[in-house]
Each structure stands twice: as C-alpha cells, then as structure tokens.
Design a protein around this motif. Structure first.
Motif, PDB file in Angstrom:
ATOM      1  N   LEU A   1       0.810  -1.222   0.000  1.00  0.00           N
ATOM      2  CA  LEU A   1       0.000   0.000   0.000  1.00  0.00           C
ATOM      3  C   LEU A   1       0.842   1.270   0.000  1.00  0.00           C
ATOM      4  CD1 LEU A   1      -3.003  -0.897   2.357  1.00  0.00           C
ATOM      5  CD2 LEU A   1      -3.019  -0.581  -0.114  1.00  0.00           C
ATOM      6  N   PRO A   2       1.891   1.372   0.833  1.00  0.00           N
ATOM      7  CA  PRO A   2       2.707   2.605   0.763  1.00  0.00           C
ATOM      8  C   PRO A   2       3.309   2.836  -0.611  1.00  0.00           C
ATOM      9  CG  PRO A   2       3.209   1.372   2.757  1.00  0.00           C
ATOM     10  CD  PRO A   2       2.328   0.494   1.929  1.00  0.00           C
ATOM     11  N   GLY A   3       3.598   1.750  -1.332  1.00  0.00           N
ATOM     12  CA  GLY A   3       4.139   1.910  -2.684  1.00  0.00           C
ATOM     13  C   GLY A   3       3.154   2.527  -3.651  1.00  0.00           C
ATOM     14  N   ALA A   4       1.852   2.370  -3.354  1.00  0.00           N
ATOM     15  CA  ALA A   4       0.820   2.957  -4.202  1.00  0.00           C
ATOM     16  C   ALA A   4       0.397   4.339  -3.714  1.00  0.00           C
ATOM     17  CB  ALA A   4      -0.396   2.033  -4.266  1.00  0.00           C
ATOM     18  N   LEU A   5       0.499   4.593  -2.419  1.00  0.00           N
ATOM     19  CA  LEU A   5       0.006   5.847  -1.852  1.00  0.00           C
ATOM     20  C   LEU A   5       1.084   6.916  -1.712  1.00  0.00           C
ATOM     21  CD1 LEU A   5      -2.266   4.362   0.966  1.00  0.00           C
ATOM     22  CD2 LEU A   5      -2.955   5.138  -1.306  1.00  0.00           C
ATOM     23  N   LEU A   6       2.344   6.507  -1.579  1.00  0.00           N
ATOM     24  CA  LEU A   6       3.440   7.458  -1.379  1.00  0.00           C
ATOM     25  C   LEU A   6       4.319   7.506  -2.627  1.00  0.00           C
ATOM     26  CD1 LEU A   6       4.531   6.512   2.265  1.00  0.00           C
ATOM     27  CD2 LEU A   6       3.135   8.470   1.559  1.00  0.00           C
ATOM     28  N   PRO A   7       4.930   8.654  -2.920  1.00  0.00           N
ATOM     29  CA  PRO A   7       5.855   8.717  -4.064  1.00  0.00           C
ATOM     30  C   PRO A   7       7.045   7.795  -3.835  1.00  0.00           C
ATOM     31  CG  PRO A   7       6.036  10.699  -2.717  1.00  0.00           C
ATOM     32  CD  PRO A   7       4.848   9.944  -2.191  1.00  0.00           C
ATOM     33  N   GLN A   8       7.487   7.170  -4.888  1.00  0.00           N
ATOM     34  CA  GLN A   8       8.590   6.227  -4.803  1.00  0.00           C
ATOM     35  C   GLN A   8       9.837   6.810  -5.466  1.00  0.00           C
ATOM     36  OE1 GLN A   8       8.240   2.948  -3.099  1.00  0.00           O
ATOM     37  NE2 GLN A   8       6.699   4.418  -2.398  1.00  0.00           N
ATOM     38  N   ARG A   9      10.955   6.639  -4.803  1.00  0.00           N
ATOM     39  CA  ARG A   9      12.204   7.233  -5.281  1.00  0.00           C
ATOM     40  C   ARG A   9      12.609   6.667  -6.641  1.00  0.00           C
ATOM     41  NH1 ARG A   9      14.468   7.178  -0.771  1.00  0.00           N
ATOM     42  NH2 ARG A   9      14.424   9.385  -0.229  1.00  0.00           N
TER      43      ARG A   9
ATOM     44  N   LEU B   1      10.673   5.925  -9.029  1.00  0.00           N
ATOM     45  CA  LEU B   1       9.821   6.491 -10.067  1.00  0.00           C
ATOM     46  C   LEU B   1      10.024   7.980 -10.240  1.00  0.00           C
ATOM     47  CD1 LEU B   1       6.472   4.618  -9.312  1.00  0.00           C
ATOM     48  CD2 LEU B   1       8.162   4.081 -11.046  1.00  0.00           C
ATOM     49  N   ASN B   2      10.108   8.711  -9.126  1.00  0.00           N
ATOM     50  CA  ASN B   2      10.247  10.162  -9.200  1.00  0.00           C
ATOM     51  C   ASN B   2      10.937  10.651  -7.940  1.00  0.00           C
ATOM     52  OD1 ASN B   2       9.891  12.996  -9.410  1.00  0.00           O
ATOM     53  ND2 ASN B   2       8.071  12.701 -10.668  1.00  0.00           N
ATOM     54  N   ALA B   3      12.265  10.753  -7.998  1.00  0.00           N
ATOM     55  CA  ALA B   3      13.034  11.172  -6.831  1.00  0.00           C
ATOM     56  C   ALA B   3      12.712  12.605  -6.422  1.00  0.00           C
ATOM     57  CB  ALA B   3      14.535  11.034  -7.118  1.00  0.00           C
ATOM     58  N   GLN B   4      12.358  13.454  -7.401  1.00  0.00           N
ATOM     59  CA  GLN B   4      12.049  14.846  -7.082  1.00  0.00           C
ATOM     60  C   GLN B   4      10.782  14.944  -6.234  1.00  0.00           C
ATOM     61  OE1 GLN B   4      11.651  17.388 -10.482  1.00  0.00           O
ATOM     62  NE2 GLN B   4      11.006  19.158  -9.299  1.00  0.00           N
ATOM     63  N   LYS B   5       9.758  14.151  -6.562  1.00  0.00           N
ATOM     64  CA  LYS B   5       8.535  14.175  -5.769  1.00  0.00           C
ATOM     65  C   LYS B   5       8.778  13.668  -4.358  1.00  0.00           C
ATOM     66  CE  LYS B   5       4.888  14.027  -9.257  1.00  0.00           C
ATOM     67  NZ  LYS B   5       3.673  13.306  -9.730  1.00  0.00           N
ATOM     68  N   VAL B   6       9.676  12.701  -4.214  1.00  0.00           N
ATOM     69  CA  VAL B   6      10.020  12.207  -2.880  1.00  0.00           C
ATOM     70  C   VAL B   6      10.662  13.317  -2.059  1.00  0.00           C
ATOM     71  CG1 VAL B   6      11.463  10.583  -1.602  1.00  0.00           C
ATOM     72  CG2 VAL B   6      10.226   9.813  -3.625  1.00  0.00           C
TER      73      VAL B   6
ATOM     74  N   PHE C   1       8.004  15.772  -1.072  1.00  0.00           N
ATOM     75  CA  PHE C   1       7.112  15.227  -0.044  1.00  0.00           C
ATOM     76  C   PHE C   1       7.781  15.275   1.323  1.00  0.00           C
ATOM     77  CE2 PHE C   1       5.209  11.825   2.450  1.00  0.00           C
ATOM     78  CZ  PHE C   1       3.861  12.006   2.212  1.00  0.00           C
ATOM     79  N   ILE C   2       9.068  14.921   1.381  1.00  0.00           N
ATOM     80  CA  ILE C   2       9.786  14.964   2.652  1.00  0.00           C
ATOM     81  C   ILE C   2       9.867  16.385   3.177  1.00  0.00           C
ATOM     82  CG2 ILE C   2      12.023  14.554   3.742  1.00  0.00           C
ATOM     83  CD1 ILE C   2      12.404  12.197   1.869  1.00  0.00           C
ATOM     84  N   ALA C   3      10.139  17.338   2.281  1.00  0.00           N
ATOM     85  CA  ALA C   3      10.236  18.742   2.694  1.00  0.00           C
ATOM     86  C   ALA C   3       8.894  19.267   3.201  1.00  0.00           C
ATOM     87  CB  ALA C   3      10.736  19.593   1.528  1.00  0.00           C
ATOM     88  N   GLU C   4       7.803  18.837   2.592  1.00  0.00           N
ATOM     89  CA  GLU C   4       6.478  19.316   2.995  1.00  0.00           C
ATOM     90  C   GLU C   4       6.023  18.724   4.320  1.00  0.00           C
ATOM     91  OE1 GLU C   4       3.984  18.303  -0.245  1.00  0.00           O
ATOM     92  OE2 GLU C   4       4.756  19.864  -1.601  1.00  0.00           O
ATOM     93  N   ASN C   5       6.493  17.511   4.652  1.00  0.00           N
ATOM     94  CA  ASN C   5       5.986  16.818   5.831  1.00  0.00           C
ATOM     95  C   ASN C   5       6.956  16.784   7.007  1.00  0.00           C
ATOM     96  OD1 ASN C   5       3.238  15.304   5.039  1.00  0.00           O
ATOM     97  ND2 ASN C   5       4.573  15.344   3.257  1.00  0.00           N
ATOM     98  N   GLY C   6       8.116  17.417   6.873  1.00  0.00           N
ATOM     99  CA  GLY C   6       9.003  17.572   8.007  1.00  0.00           C
ATOM    100  C   GLY C   6       9.470  16.257   8.612  1.00  0.00           C
ATOM    101  N   TRP C   7       9.388  16.169   9.972  1.00  0.00           N
ATOM    102  CA  TRP C   7       9.887  14.993  10.674  1.00  0.00           C
ATOM    103  C   TRP C   7       9.151  13.729  10.277  1.00  0.00           C
ATOM    104  CZ3 TRP C   7       6.964  11.775  13.662  1.00  0.00           C
ATOM    105  CH2 TRP C   7       5.700  12.233  14.041  1.00  0.00           C
TER     106      TRP C   7
END
Length: 512
Positions: free
Chosen positions: A33-41, A43-48, A51-57
């Motif tokens: 499920l996380p592979g479908a719901l979260l961006p995967q490095r 597939l798109n390292a920039q989106k990852v 996403f990390i920058a937007e969600n902090g810790w």
C-alpha cells in the motif's frame, strides 16, 4: 540441544502452515500500500524530496522506514521471502498426501450407516448383486470399490470431488509461480522514460544514455538492450470543453531487426492504451507537452534555433516552465564564451490569456501560444562539471553575479525582443513533445499464465464439493434385500443434501 531442535521443528511447522502463508500474503498486500500511496524514489526522486520537505519529521521518519523504496526495502523483501518459503514448505507435503490419496481406494463402508449425516434405507425385491450393479451404473464417474462382507452383504464405497484439492493445489502452486515470475521480472527486466520531439524526433533503444530516466533490473547492466528505433512523426490530442484530455495519439514509425539495416520505418498509431510491442519490449505513450521554438540572431549575424522541451506545471491547462540555453556561435575563446551564454526561462501558455502583464493559460490546446520570458546572459555553469537540469538555470551562478538578467518580455508567436547588445530573440511558436516509456519484462507471459491458473484453481476449489457415498445390500431370509445408503460431505458447502436425496431415491426404488 533437544529443546533447540524442538523449537526449530515447531517454528518450521508454524511457518509452513497454510494460515501462516495466508497471513504473509495479507502482509505482502498491506506492505504494498505505501508503494501505491506514497511517491517512490525509483519512479520520481524529485517528488520524494518535495514530499519529505512538505511533511518535516514525519516525512523523514517514513524515509528511515524505507517507505519511499517499498519494493526494495528490507522488510518487504523479508515478507516476500518468508511467503515463498512458507508456500514451498506447505505445498510439498500437501502434494505428497494428495498423491497418496489419489492412489488409495475409497474407505470401507462404516458398520452403522444410520450414524452418517445423510442416510436412507429400504427393503427391495432385488438380489445384492443387482443392487450393486445398479449402484455402479448410478455412480458412474465416481471412484468406487465393491466389497463382499462375511454375512453375505455386498457394499459399494464411492468418492467424488478430488478436483477440489486439485484446484487448491493449482491455485497455490500458481501463486508460487507468480511470485517467482515477478521476482525474475524484476531481475531481468528494465523500464525507462524518454521525451521525444514530434515532427521527426527519434529515439533508439541502443543504450541507457538515450533515456531521461532508466530503472534496470538487478541483472541488467544496459549493454544488451533489445535493438529498435522509434520516430515520432506527429501528435494529435483532443480535449473536452472543460480542458480535460479526451484522447492522445502519436503517429510513429518503428524499426527493428532487418528494418534497422534497410532503414524501413513501419507506421503505428501509438495511443495511451495501445502500446507498441516490438522485439520483446513495449512502448507506452505516457503524456505530452510543448516545446517553445526560439530563434536567436547574435550581433555577428549568426543565428541559432533552440527547441528544448518545457515541463508542464499545470496538468489541466499545460502551462509550462523551462529553460532554453544557447552558446554564442563563432566564439572560440572559452572565457569569452562563458560570459556570453544565453538562457531563456519563463512560462509558456498554449492558449494565452493576459491578466494585465501576467500571462496564464486558459486551455491545454495550442490555440494561441505565448511566452513570458526572462533572458539571462553570462556563465550558465555548464562547464563546471556538475549536473544541471534542462528545465532550469543554476541559481548559484545568478547569486554569484556570473549570470545576469538582461530582459523580460511577453511574446506571442512571431514576436521578438532585442537585447542591449543587439541580439534578437524571436518566439516562433510551439512544437509537441511526447513522453514514452519502454518496458521490458521477459516473464510477462508467465505472469499472465500463472494469473489465469490462479483464477481457475480458485474457481475449481470453491465450486467442487468433496463427498462420499456408501451402499450396503444385506440379503434377507425371505429373498428380499435391505439396502442402506449413507452419505458424507467433506466440505461445508451446501447442496449435497439435494444430490444425496436424488441419488438415494434412484438406488432405493423398486424395479418397475
């Protein structure tokens, strides 16, 4: 030592139990499920990164848990391997037991058939031999054995529904084959994306450097890719009134095998749900965008045309951003060249609408293209040895004063801007580009075959009922025969009651 062996034996039994395999299968689906719901490095390292920058810790915590590399994570691989071991350890003993059951004869007729869940009896004017013959005809297709008892009675033991266990084993072995096929596909397959310009742009699958992004399998080094070429002749898109895409079609030509030597191009209408299949690879049409065309006339009179794709920043209107970069022609001195490079950055609107001086796009089709550009001159940093995005300039060079903005202008098609040194930049319109994905999976046929077998095996195991029937014909002193029929369903499925009633009615009826 004995305690350790007992622990290992019990652990193995628990691991190879069917309930454990089902639990691991559920965990595998849950872990995907996380592979479908979260961006995967992969597939798109920039989106990852975004996403990390937007969600902090929280984003960093998920990264430590490898939630952005799910299918390569240690925990997903551990569940995958445990499921594989559990299925193998579960299926081999079951297969051996099934083989022994298939060779074994039906069990003896119980002494007291009245204790069976299904029972019927009658006294008939038939001999035991005639009753057995009738049972043989009625139970045609069943596995049956006739026996004689000490008191002169004759019995028939019959079984049916062994296909249920066959379907069960086919289902689980196919599931095991599916796991193996997926694993081999990840090892020997590859997938890459590339952007190709329309109106003659070409791509050849001759090496990984021809791709914009490439994800090889564990056993793929990129030196032995299937050889083929693709040429994009034209692109057509239709849209609904609200701007939603209705259809994409790229008119392409492709060549492989002998066509590569002869230069023959074979046409193919490439659509979103109609990939090109050639030499074991599949070519998909993922999407499209626009390339602004700029013609730069330098002070020395030489001209250069730039046609670099810009990336959409609005998926609805296809408003795009990017950077088209130029080296000055006729300049051989490296220092002079580094101080006179040009970059055109800004916003491209396929269907322009102005709100004052601000440019926006009203529709994704290129009905009235326009650009809002910033022109930079100086050192672009392309000689620094560092990688640089084709969609942007190096902001560090701007901060250091090595790259300066020299113009800002809104341009429609065929409009131009003149820089302070006499350089003229003309906007010539737009050209389509298409995003292609090349996928190679040598196990896709096996995956399809095992998937079909999974469905068939599951259907058989759910629809077939295991059941047993016993018939005892006991002769009486008056010449008649007491006939008893007993039945037992080996599954919990309903329906055997009706079948047993019809069967016993046929076996217990008097001769007409």
């Amino acid at each position: 030592m004995r305690a350790a062996l007992a622990f290992l034996r019990n652990t193995w039994r628990g691991l190879t139990a069917m309930r454990t395999a089902l639990t691991l299968l559920f965990l595998l689906a849950l872990g995907a499920l996380p592979g479908a719901l979260l961006p995967q490095r992969s597939l798109n390292a920039q989106k990852v990164t975004e996403f990390i920058a937007e969600n902090g810790w929280w984003g960093r915590f998920l990264d430590r848990l490898q939630f952005y590399d799910v299918y390569a994570s240690y925990w997903f691989s551990a569940v995958y391997v445990l499921l594989f071991v559990s299925l193998v350890g579960c299926l081999l003993p079951r297969s051996w037991e099934y083989f022994k059951q298939m060779r074994a004869k039906p069990v003896l007729t119980p002494r007291n058939l009245a204790r069976m869940p299904h029972h019927a009896a009658a006294e008939l004017a038939l001999t035991p031999e005639a009753v057995v013959a009738r049972a043989g005809r009625r139970l045609k297709g069943w596995r049956l054995v006739e026996r004689a008892e000490a008191d002169g009675a004759r019995t028939v033991s019959a079984e049916r529904g062994f296909l249920r266990e066959t379907g069960n084993l086919v289902f689980h072995f196919s599931l095991l084959g599916l796991l193996v096929a997926f694993a081999l596909g990840k090892m020997f397959g590859y997938e890459g994306q590339v952007i190709v310009q329309s109106q003659g742009g070409q791509f050849c699958n001759s090496g990984v450097f021809n791709y914009d992004s490439f994800r090889p399998g564990l056993r793929v080094d990129g030196t032995d890719l299937n050889q083929f070429c693709v040429k994009v002749d034209d692109f057509h898109a239709t849209y609904l009134h609200n701007g939603q895409a209705e259809s994409f079609r790229a008119d392409i030509g492709h060549q492989s095998g002998a066509d590569l030597a002869s230069g023959t191009w074979r046409p193919y209408p490439l659509e979103v749900n109609s990939p090109l299949r050639t030499v074991g690879d599949r070519v998909y049409l993922l999407g499209h965008g626009y390339t602004p065309l700029f013609t730069v006339t330098f002070p020395n009179g030489l001209t250069r045309t730039g046609a670099i794709q810009w990336r959409p920043v609005n998926e609805v209107t296809l408003a795009s951003e990017g950077a088209t970069k130029f080296d000055p022609p006729g300049v051989t001195d490296p220092e002079q060249r580094r101080t006179s490079q040009l970059a055109i950055t800004g916003l491209l609107a396929p269907t322009a609408v102005f709100r004052g001086e601000l440019l926006d796009s009203a529709f994704p089709e290129a009905r009235d293209p326009a650009v809002a550009i910033d022109v930079y001159r100086g050192d672009l940093g392309t000689d620094s040895g560092r990688g640089q995005s084709i969609f942007s300039i190096d902001r560090k060079m701007v901060q250091e004063g090595k790259l300066a903005k020299v113009a800002r202008k809104n341009l429609r098609k065929d409009e131009s801007v003149t820089l302070d040194d006499g350089t003229v930049i003309r906007f010539d319109g737009v050209r389509d580009w298409v995003s292609l994905q090349v996928s190679h999976d040598p196990t896709q046929g096996w995956v399809l075959g095992f998937s079909v077998l999974v469905v068939l095996g599951l259907g058989v195991s759910l629809s077939v009922k295991r059941r047993r029937v016993w018939v005892r014909a006991t002769p009486q002193e008056d010449g008649r025969t007491v006939v008893e029929v007993g039945g037992l369903a080996r599954t919990d499925q309903a329906g055997y009651g009706e079948e047993f009633t019809a069967l016993s009615r046929d076996l217990l009826k008097e001769e007409s």
